[in-house]
Design a protein around this motif. Structure first.
Motif, PDB file in Angstrom:
ATOM      1  N   LEU A 140       0.830  -1.214   0.000  1.00  0.00           N
ATOM      2  CA  LEU A 140       0.000   0.000   0.000  1.00  0.00           C
ATOM      3  C   LEU A 140       0.863   1.263   0.000  1.00  0.00           C
ATOM      4  O   LEU A 140       0.675   2.159  -0.830  1.00  0.00           O
ATOM      5  CB  LEU A 140      -0.942  -0.004   1.219  1.00  0.00           C
ATOM      6  CG  LEU A 140      -1.702   1.310   1.428  1.00  0.00           C
ATOM      7  CD1 LEU A 140      -2.664   1.581   0.276  1.00  0.00           C
ATOM      8  CD2 LEU A 140      -2.458   1.291   2.761  1.00  0.00           C
ATOM      9  N   SER A 145       3.398   4.017  13.802  1.00  0.00           N
ATOM     10  CA  SER A 145       1.975   4.196  14.081  1.00  0.00           C
ATOM     11  C   SER A 145       1.582   3.729  15.457  1.00  0.00           C
ATOM     12  O   SER A 145       2.144   2.762  15.974  1.00  0.00           O
ATOM     13  CB  SER A 145       1.179   3.392  13.042  1.00  0.00           C
ATOM     14  OG  SER A 145      -0.186   3.615  13.215  1.00  0.00           O
ATOM     15  N   ALA A 184      -5.209  -3.699  10.763  1.00  0.00           N
ATOM     16  CA  ALA A 184      -6.329  -4.631  10.550  1.00  0.00           C
ATOM     17  C   ALA A 184      -7.178  -4.817  11.804  1.00  0.00           C
ATOM     18  O   ALA A 184      -7.626  -5.914  12.118  1.00  0.00           O
ATOM     19  CB  ALA A 184      -5.804  -5.979  10.047  1.00  0.00           C
ATOM     20  N   ALA A 185      -7.395  -3.721  12.517  1.00  0.00           N
ATOM     21  CA  ALA A 185      -8.219  -3.781  13.729  1.00  0.00           C
ATOM     22  C   ALA A 185      -9.520  -3.005  13.560  1.00  0.00           C
ATOM     23  O   ALA A 185     -10.308  -2.903  14.492  1.00  0.00           O
ATOM     24  CB  ALA A 185      -7.426  -3.229  14.916  1.00  0.00           C
ATOM     25  N   ALA A 224      -8.757  -8.444  11.650  1.00  0.00           N
ATOM     26  CA  ALA A 224      -9.662  -8.730  10.526  1.00  0.00           C
ATOM     27  C   ALA A 224      -9.285  -7.817   9.362  1.00  0.00           C
ATOM     28  O   ALA A 224      -9.526  -6.609   9.427  1.00  0.00           O
ATOM     29  CB  ALA A 224     -11.112  -8.485  10.954  1.00  0.00           C
ATOM     30  N   PHE A 225      -8.678  -8.366   8.326  1.00  0.00           N
ATOM     31  CA  PHE A 225      -8.315  -7.555   7.157  1.00  0.00           C
ATOM     32  C   PHE A 225      -9.585  -7.226   6.363  1.00  0.00           C
ATOM     33  O   PHE A 225     -10.396  -8.121   6.081  1.00  0.00           O
ATOM     34  CB  PHE A 225      -7.299  -8.299   6.289  1.00  0.00           C
ATOM     35  CG  PHE A 225      -5.937  -8.338   6.918  1.00  0.00           C
ATOM     36  CD1 PHE A 225      -5.041  -7.299   6.688  1.00  0.00           C
ATOM     37  CD2 PHE A 225      -5.568  -9.363   7.767  1.00  0.00           C
ATOM     38  CE1 PHE A 225      -3.788  -7.300   7.292  1.00  0.00           C
ATOM     39  CE2 PHE A 225      -4.317  -9.373   8.378  1.00  0.00           C
ATOM     40  CZ  PHE A 225      -3.430  -8.343   8.144  1.00  0.00           C
TER      41      PHE A 225
HETATM   42  N1  LIG Z   1       1.039   1.628   9.525  1.00  0.00           N
HETATM   43  C1  LIG Z   1       0.974   1.091   8.310  1.00  0.00           C
HETATM   44  N2  LIG Z   1       2.010   1.239   7.449  1.00  0.00           N
HETATM   45  C2  LIG Z   1       1.966   0.708   6.219  1.00  0.00           C
HETATM   46  N3  LIG Z   1       0.933  -0.005   5.735  1.00  0.00           N
HETATM   47  C3  LIG Z   1      -0.125  -0.180   6.526  1.00  0.00           C
HETATM   48  C4  LIG Z   1      -0.163   0.356   7.852  1.00  0.00           C
HETATM   49  N4  LIG Z   1      -1.354   0.017   8.399  1.00  0.00           N
HETATM   50  C5  LIG Z   1      -2.013  -0.701   7.470  1.00  0.00           C
HETATM   51  N5  LIG Z   1      -1.282  -0.838   6.355  1.00  0.00           N
HETATM   52  C6  LIG Z   1      -1.651  -1.569   5.145  1.00  0.00           C
HETATM   53  O1  LIG Z   1      -3.052  -1.798   5.172  1.00  0.00           O
HETATM   54  C7  LIG Z   1      -3.331  -3.205   5.235  1.00  0.00           C
HETATM   55  C8  LIG Z   1      -4.462  -3.466   6.217  1.00  0.00           C
HETATM   56  O2  LIG Z   1      -5.583  -2.841   5.726  1.00  0.00           O
HETATM   57  P1  LIG Z   1      -7.004  -3.060   6.425  1.00  0.00           P
HETATM   58  O3  LIG Z   1      -7.963  -2.143   5.744  1.00  0.00           O
HETATM   59  O4  LIG Z   1      -7.325  -4.508   6.471  1.00  0.00           O
HETATM   60  O5  LIG Z   1      -6.731  -2.592   7.884  1.00  0.00           O
HETATM   61  P2  LIG Z   1      -7.337  -1.370   8.638  1.00  0.00           P
HETATM   62  O6  LIG Z   1      -7.256  -0.139   7.793  1.00  0.00           O
HETATM   63  O7  LIG Z   1      -6.636  -1.321   9.954  1.00  0.00           O
HETATM   64  O8  LIG Z   1      -8.810  -1.859   8.860  1.00  0.00           O
HETATM   65  P3  LIG Z   1     -10.224  -1.172   8.591  1.00  0.00           P
HETATM   66  O9  LIG Z   1     -10.268  -0.757   7.147  1.00  0.00           O
HETATM   67  O10 LIG Z   1     -11.230  -2.241   8.934  1.00  0.00           O
HETATM   68  O11 LIG Z   1     -10.272  -0.022   9.511  1.00  0.00           O
HETATM   69  C9  LIG Z   1      -2.033  -3.848   5.708  1.00  0.00           C
HETATM   70  O12 LIG Z   1      -1.925  -5.160   5.203  1.00  0.00           O
HETATM   71  C10 LIG Z   1      -0.974  -2.925   5.128  1.00  0.00           C
HETATM   72  O13 LIG Z   1      -0.735  -3.247   3.782  1.00  0.00           O
END
Ligand SMILES: Nc1ncnc2c1ncn2[C@@H]1O[C@H](COP(=O)(O)OP(=O)(O)OP(=O)(O)O)[C@@H](O)[C@H]1O
Ligand SMILES: O=C(O)C1=C[C@@H](O)[C@@H](O)[C@H](O)C1
Length: 290
Positions: free
Chosen positions: A57, A88, A93-94, A184-185
């Motif tokens: 990402l 962070s 994924a929370a 949960a991704f």
């Molecule tokens: N601090 C971070 N730095 C870099 N990439 C991140 C970071 N946090 C999340 N990601 C990217 O986002 C992915 C997770 O995305 P996901 O949408 O599942 O999690 P989330 O944003 O915490 O959850 P939600 O959308 O339910 O709030 C990770 O696999 C990673 O690729």
């Protein structure tokens, strides 16, 4: 050429998986990205404290920002690369939009490294991150609701099918966040199960557009706990005192808003459960460089 930016996490008012319409609010937990431009053409990300996490990402975000703005800064995107590092306090994924915060921080840090902080309007910078999230496969709808709340601060209501902002408001709420130990991704969420609660999601969006965010959250929370198979117990424990409580994103976190007394009472209940309970506030200021 180095840049830095910070972006807040967010909580859910309405999850967009059922209908494409969503709503989220920025909270005072944040992600910082630093971006160093290089001349080796390679874009390489690292995530502090998470050596095994997927860096696709943030790499796509830096690449898109370089492609969009590099030429205006006298930088040939084909020759330039970037080293990105995120730090962070948002668990990945929370359900607390760690991906949106990381994407926004990375896009803005790349613009900062190019010394072109103001070259892109904040919503367009946010759309670069949303498109990168689609490319990276970490989202179902693009999550423009979460990304816009993180980029602008306050609460937003969006159409994630068109990446249009329908409403933004400044809110000042106390927030309680419960994060169970599991993860949960979003990309793994059962979108067909979510589609079954579309009438409830439509109602929640109407409430949000009417400024009745707390009720919208609670309608959304029960609907998505049912659709995604999460325990509604934490929601019930926060009610009726909380003005709103919901599963956040695709879970497993739960967010509640309301008076200090209401959140104290919910915290007492939630602390009996495994995981982490955090007290925070909404953020009016969104993502910033520097
Ligand atoms: N601090 C971070 N730095 C870099 N990439 C991140 C970071 N946090 C999340 N990601 C990217 O986002 C992915 C997770 O995305 P996901 O949408 O599942 O999690 P989330 O944003 O915490 O959850 P939600 O959308 O339910 O709030 C990770 O696999 C990673 O690729
Ligand atoms: O991946 C997605 O498209 C989304 C994930 C969750 O955060 C949801 O809350 C959001 O509305 C959409």
């Amino acid at each position: 050429m180095e840049g830095r930016a910070v972006a807040p996490a967010a909580g859910t008012v309405v999850n967009a998986l059922a209908t494409g319409q969503g709503s989220a609010f920025a909270i005072d937990l944040e992600t910082t990205a630093t971006v160093e431009l290089t001349t080796d053409g390679a874009v390489v990300g690292t995530i502090a404290g998470a050596p095994d996490a997927d860096t696709t990402l943030i790499e796509r975000c830096a690449r898109r920002a370089l492609d969009a703005v590099g030429p205006r800064a006298g930088v040939d995107p084909a020759e330039y690369g970037a080293r990105i590092r995120t730090e962070s306090d948002v668990p990945i994924a929370a359900g607390l939009k760690s991906s949106s915060a990381a994407a926004n921080a990375t896009v803005l840090a790349t613009l900062d490294a190019l010394d072109r902080d103001d070259a892109v309007d904040p919503l367009d910078a946010c759309r670069l991150g949303v498109d990168a999230a689609r490319d990276a496969g970490v989202t179902v709808t693009g999550a423009f609701d979460d990304a816009s709340a993180s980029m602008l601060g306050g609460v937003t209501v969006t159409d994630n099918a068109t990446d249009d902002l329908r409403q933004r408001a400044v809110v000042e709420w106390e927030v309680l966040v419960y994060t169970p130990p599991e993860r949960a991704f979003s990309a793994d969420a059962d979108a067909d199960a979510c589609a079954r609660v579309a009438p409830m999601a439509d109602l929640a969006v109407e409430l949000a557009l009417d400024g009745r965010y707390g009720e919208a959250m609670t309608v959304n929370g029960f609907a998505y706990c049912a659709a995604l198979g999460f325990d509604p117990g934490p929601l019930l424990e926060a009610l009726p005192a909380a003005s709103g409580v919901s599963l956040s994103g695709t879970g497993p976190s739960v967010v509640a808003v309301g008076t200090s007394e209401a959140l104290d009472a919910a915290a007492e209940e939630w602390c009996q459960r495994p995981g982490t309970v955090r007290r925070t506030r909404t953020r009016t200021e969104g993502a910033t460089t520097g």
